[in-house]
Design a protein around this motif. Sequence first.
Motif, mmCIF file in Angstrom:
data_model
loop_
_atom_site.group_PDB
_atom_site.id
_atom_site.type_symbol
_atom_site.label_atom_id
_atom_site.label_comp_id
_atom_site.label_asym_id
_atom_site.label_seq_id
_atom_site.Cartn_x
_atom_site.Cartn_y
_atom_site.Cartn_z
ATOM 1 N N ALA A 57 0.796 -1.221 0.000
ATOM 2 C CA ALA A 57 0.000 0.000 0.000
ATOM 3 C C ALA A 57 0.835 1.281 0.000
ATOM 4 C CB ALA A 57 -0.960 -0.013 1.174
ATOM 5 N N PRO A 58 1.947 1.383 0.733
ATOM 6 C CA PRO A 58 2.666 2.660 0.772
ATOM 7 C C PRO A 58 3.305 3.067 -0.550
ATOM 8 C CG PRO A 58 3.299 1.298 2.635
ATOM 9 C CD PRO A 58 2.473 0.461 1.723
ATOM 10 N N THR A 59 3.449 2.166 -1.508
ATOM 11 C CA THR A 59 4.108 2.534 -2.755
ATOM 12 C C THR A 59 3.289 3.530 -3.559
ATOM 13 O OG1 THR A 59 3.164 0.637 -3.904
ATOM 14 C CG2 THR A 59 5.333 0.347 -2.905
ATOM 15 N N GLY A 60 1.978 3.477 -3.456
ATOM 16 C CA GLY A 60 1.141 4.447 -4.172
ATOM 17 C C GLY A 60 1.349 5.851 -3.648
ATOM 18 N N GLY A 61 1.439 5.985 -2.341
ATOM 19 C CA GLY A 61 1.697 7.294 -1.753
ATOM 20 C C GLY A 61 3.083 7.818 -2.100
ATOM 21 N N LEU A 62 4.049 6.915 -2.104
ATOM 22 C CA LEU A 62 5.408 7.298 -2.480
ATOM 23 C C LEU A 62 5.443 7.767 -3.922
ATOM 24 C CD1 LEU A 62 8.511 7.317 -1.941
ATOM 25 C CD2 LEU A 62 8.509 4.981 -2.820
ATOM 26 N N ARG A 63 4.791 7.033 -4.792
ATOM 27 C CA ARG A 63 4.771 7.381 -6.206
ATOM 28 C C ARG A 63 4.096 8.737 -6.419
ATOM 29 N NH1 ARG A 63 2.333 2.711 -8.748
ATOM 30 N NH2 ARG A 63 4.263 1.737 -8.097
ATOM 31 N N LEU A 64 2.959 8.952 -5.784
ATOM 32 C CA LEU A 64 2.249 10.219 -5.930
ATOM 33 C C LEU A 64 3.045 11.372 -5.337
ATOM 34 C CD1 LEU A 64 -0.360 11.653 -6.807
ATOM 35 C CD2 LEU A 64 -1.236 11.216 -4.517
ATOM 36 N N GLY A 65 3.660 11.125 -4.190
ATOM 37 C CA GLY A 65 4.456 12.177 -3.563
ATOM 38 C C GLY A 65 5.651 12.579 -4.411
ATOM 39 N N CYS A 66 6.368 11.598 -4.944
ATOM 40 C CA CYS A 66 7.509 11.913 -5.814
ATOM 41 C C CYS A 66 7.056 12.624 -7.080
ATOM 42 C CB CYS A 66 8.279 10.646 -6.174
ATOM 43 S SG CYS A 66 9.258 9.991 -4.828
ATOM 44 N N LEU A 67 5.921 12.207 -7.636
ATOM 45 C CA LEU A 67 5.411 12.838 -8.844
ATOM 46 C C LEU A 67 5.063 14.300 -8.593
ATOM 47 C CD1 LEU A 67 4.367 12.607 -11.791
ATOM 48 C CD2 LEU A 67 2.168 11.982 -10.810
ATOM 49 N N LEU A 68 4.302 14.569 -7.540
ATOM 50 C CA LEU A 68 3.897 15.942 -7.264
ATOM 51 C C LEU A 68 5.079 16.821 -6.871
ATOM 52 C CD1 LEU A 68 0.536 15.379 -5.373
ATOM 53 C CD2 LEU A 68 0.884 16.074 -7.738
ATOM 54 N N GLY A 116 8.299 12.975 -14.892
ATOM 55 C CA GLY A 116 8.952 11.729 -15.275
ATOM 56 C C GLY A 116 10.084 11.374 -14.333
ATOM 57 N N LEU A 117 10.857 12.365 -13.939
ATOM 58 C CA LEU A 117 11.939 12.143 -12.987
ATOM 59 C C LEU A 117 11.397 11.657 -11.644
ATOM 60 C CD1 LEU A 117 14.992 12.427 -12.400
ATOM 61 C CD2 LEU A 117 14.500 14.731 -11.602
ATOM 62 N N GLY A 118 10.272 12.219 -11.215
ATOM 63 C CA GLY A 118 9.659 11.776 -9.965
ATOM 64 C C GLY A 118 9.223 10.330 -10.009
ATOM 65 N N LEU A 119 8.651 9.902 -11.135
ATOM 66 C CA LEU A 119 8.241 8.505 -11.255
ATOM 67 C C LEU A 119 9.439 7.572 -11.312
ATOM 68 C CD1 LEU A 119 5.248 8.860 -13.715
ATOM 69 C CD2 LEU A 119 5.166 8.395 -11.272
ATOM 70 N N VAL A 120 10.511 8.003 -11.963
ATOM 71 C CA VAL A 120 11.724 7.176 -12.005
ATOM 72 C C VAL A 120 12.320 7.044 -10.603
ATOM 73 C CG1 VAL A 120 14.105 7.111 -12.850
ATOM 74 C CG2 VAL A 120 12.253 7.615 -14.415
ATOM 75 N N VAL A 121 12.348 8.141 -9.856
ATOM 76 C CA VAL A 121 12.885 8.101 -8.488
ATOM 77 C C VAL A 121 12.039 7.178 -7.616
ATOM 78 C CG1 VAL A 121 13.199 9.497 -6.397
ATOM 79 C CG2 VAL A 121 14.038 10.328 -8.590
ATOM 80 N N SER A 122 10.718 7.270 -7.724
ATOM 81 C CA SER A 122 9.871 6.389 -6.908
ATOM 82 C C SER A 122 10.055 4.928 -7.314
ATOM 83 C CB SER A 122 8.406 6.795 -7.026
ATOM 84 O OG SER A 122 7.904 6.517 -8.311
ATOM 85 N N TYR A 123 10.264 4.657 -8.591
ATOM 86 C CA TYR A 123 10.512 3.284 -9.044
ATOM 87 C C TYR A 123 11.810 2.746 -8.452
ATOM 88 C CZ TYR A 123 11.511 -0.615 -12.147
ATOM 89 O OH TYR A 123 11.812 -1.857 -12.644
ATOM 90 N N ILE A 124 12.855 3.567 -8.462
ATOM 91 C CA ILE A 124 14.140 3.138 -7.899
ATOM 92 C C ILE A 124 14.002 2.858 -6.406
ATOM 93 C CG2 ILE A 124 16.492 3.911 -7.388
ATOM 94 C CD1 ILE A 124 16.408 5.381 -10.101
ATOM 95 N N ILE A 125 13.291 3.719 -5.691
ATOM 96 C CA ILE A 125 13.085 3.518 -4.251
ATOM 97 C C ILE A 125 12.308 2.231 -3.998
ATOM 98 C CG2 ILE A 125 11.944 4.452 -2.203
ATOM 99 C CD1 ILE A 125 12.651 7.247 -3.263
ATOM 100 N N GLU A 126 11.253 1.987 -4.800
ATOM 101 C CA GLU A 126 10.456 0.772 -4.635
ATOM 102 C C GLU A 126 11.291 -0.481 -4.897
ATOM 103 O OE1 GLU A 126 7.002 1.015 -7.083
ATOM 104 O OE2 GLU A 126 6.322 2.864 -6.130
ATOM 105 N N MET A 127 12.153 -0.432 -5.903
ATOM 106 C CA MET A 127 12.998 -1.589 -6.215
ATOM 107 C C MET A 127 13.979 -1.861 -5.078
ATOM 108 S SD MET A 127 12.201 -3.098 -8.960
ATOM 109 C CE MET A 127 10.474 -2.727 -8.806
ATOM 110 N N LYS A 128 14.545 -0.815 -4.502
ATOM 111 C CA LYS A 128 15.455 -1.007 -3.383
ATOM 112 C C LYS A 128 14.727 -1.587 -2.170
ATOM 113 C CE LYS A 128 18.958 2.362 -4.613
ATOM 114 N NZ LYS A 128 19.706 3.554 -4.217
ATOM 115 N N GLN A 129 13.485 -1.147 -1.942
ATOM 116 C CA GLN A 129 12.715 -1.699 -0.831
ATOM 117 C C GLN A 129 12.390 -3.168 -1.061
ATOM 118 O OE1 GLN A 129 9.311 0.843 -0.462
ATOM 119 N NE2 GLN A 129 10.388 2.357 0.785
ATOM 120 N N GLN A 130 12.090 -3.547 -2.281
ATOM 121 C CA GLN A 130 11.783 -4.947 -2.591
ATOM 122 C C GLN A 130 13.029 -5.813 -2.449
ATOM 123 O OE1 GLN A 130 9.928 -5.228 -6.396
ATOM 124 N NE2 GLN A 130 7.927 -4.555 -5.639
ATOM 125 N N GLN A 131 14.193 -5.274 -2.813
ATOM 126 C CA GLN A 131 15.433 -6.046 -2.668
ATOM 127 C C GLN A 131 15.788 -6.246 -1.208
ATOM 128 O OE1 GLN A 131 18.352 -3.933 -4.960
ATOM 129 N NE2 GLN A 131 17.618 -4.723 -6.922
#
Length: 134
Positions: A57-68, A116-131
């Motif tokens: 659930a927190p990934t949606g908030g992270l993605r939206l926050g980085c985007l905005l 676009g940069l915000g979405l890329v940053v949130s993707y990188i953060i999500e991948m690190k959390q999954q690892q």
Amino acid sequence: MKELVAVAIVAIIFGVIYKLFDLFVRRKERMMLIEKMENLPAESLPDRLRMPTSSSAPTGGLRLGCLLLDVGLGLLAGFGIAYGTVPGYMQGGEIVWRVRDTVSVIYGASTLLGGGLGLVVSYIIEMKQQQKKS
């Protein structure tokens, strides 16, 4: 130009009718799948069909926050670029049409790049959390 409008209207009508049929057919397919899967135990379901857990659930908030955040930074960068490079941008009076066009391109490009940069940053953060979880 009138020919393009007629073609566009036909394409829009065809697209709407196609999507309506597609919606009803997919609904019937989903209902049949749900009926078939009612009797299966949850352990036998593939991972993609299981209900999401609270850890996703927190990934949606992270993605939206980085985007905005980055859209705002993009707008701020666009203002800085327009202020520094476009002569007559902050002068009083009527803004010339070419200046207005240039400034709108600068704002649009910087906002899209920031988003676009915000979405890329949130993707990188999500991948690190999954690892870390694996």
